[in-house]
Design an enzyme around this catalytic site. Structure first.
Site, PDB file in Angstrom:
ATOM      1  N   ASP A 178       0.844  -1.191   0.000  1.00  0.00           N
ATOM      2  CA  ASP A 178       0.000   0.000   0.000  1.00  0.00           C
ATOM      3  C   ASP A 178       0.878   1.239   0.000  1.00  0.00           C
ATOM      4  O   ASP A 178       1.724   1.412   0.892  1.00  0.00           O
ATOM      5  CB  ASP A 178      -0.911   0.014   1.236  1.00  0.00           C
ATOM      6  N   ASP A 193     -15.416  -3.051  -1.794  1.00  0.00           N
ATOM      7  CA  ASP A 193     -15.120  -2.832  -0.382  1.00  0.00           C
ATOM      8  C   ASP A 193     -16.449  -2.687   0.335  1.00  0.00           C
ATOM      9  O   ASP A 193     -17.316  -1.929  -0.105  1.00  0.00           O
ATOM     10  CB  ASP A 193     -14.289  -1.561  -0.193  1.00  0.00           C
TER      11      ASP A 193
END
Length: 245
Positions: A12, A134
């Site tokens: 990330d 998500d």
């Protein structure tokens, strides 16, 4: 699809560094490295057969922010499948990433706001498109998880069943980065109802999560792990060998 899911390390990217967030909060980050390319090398050395990159700044800003470092990683591993999400809102962005050497591009927010964009992308870049879903309590969240919608994750997945999507990355926000275990039931349910292979994400803590997901190799294509491998509660190589058995 292989019956053995892949363990997929997450890298990330935030402000050029390799970080992990808790529940998607940009202000709640842990910096693990200021050299993402070296971090990619570490996971490849440990046996990773695919990488998962996230442009966190891009997810919040709506435009790619880490193209140069992403290109550096792709250049270092030209034969390794790499998937990336965060800030993918235009066909031009997808094209640029594929030209940079990425294999799969993940469309998240745009998939919710403009489903036809996914269909068009699948037509234009066949075999390269993944949808990122998500969810919090089964409901889809967008814009770097800042907004929870009234769309069910399973309903969104069904919309893309015939679009040509390669797979779905399903992240349970409530568990992401919290080391609380994978939401196996919701993940498998999404794969079964949506009819598209799912890459599980969010909450992977240790081998017990890998053991719980292994029986679903028919619909679970991969397992993304971040904090667990960074903090050492899960060994990437051991987990992949277990799945391969």
């Amino acid at each position: 699809m292989s019956a053995a899911p892949l363990i997929i390390p997450a890298i990330d990217l935030k402000d050029g560094k390799c970080v992990r967030l808790k529940q998607g909060r940009m202000e709640d980050d842990t910096v693990f490295s200021d050299d993402p390319v070296a971090m990619a090398a570490r996971w490849v050395d440990e046996g990773a057969r695919r990488l998962h990159l996230v442009d966190l700044n891009g997810a919040f800003d709506g435009v790619p922010v880490h193209k140069s470092v992403v290109s550096d990683i792709a250049r270092a591993y030209p034969n390794l499948p790499i998937q990336l999400g965060g800030g993918v809102r235009t066909m031009q962005t997808i094209e640029q990433y594929i030209e940079a050497g990425l294999t799969y591009i993940i469309i998240g927010t745009k998939a919710v706001e403009e489903p036809s964009f996914v269909t068009e992308a699948c037509r234009e870049f066949a075999g390269h498109i993944i949808v990122g879903i998500d969810a919090k309590d089964g409901m889809v969240a967008t814009h770097g998880w800042a907004n929870v919608t009234d769309t069910k994750a399973t309903e969104l997945a069904k919309r893309f069943a015939d679009a040509g999507v390669s797979s779905i990355v399903y992240t349970d926000i409530a568990r992401d980065g919290m080391m609380q275990g994978v939401n196996v039931e919701q993940t498998v349910n999404l794969a079964r109802e949506g009819g598209i292979p799912v890459i599980a994400s969010g909450g992977v803590t240790d081998m017990s999560d890998i053991e719980l997901l292994k029986p679903y190799g028919d619909c679970i294509e991969g397992i993304i792990t971040g904090r667990a491998i960074y903090e050492g509660s899960l060994d990437l190589g051991t987990a992949q060998r277990y799945l391969d058995r």
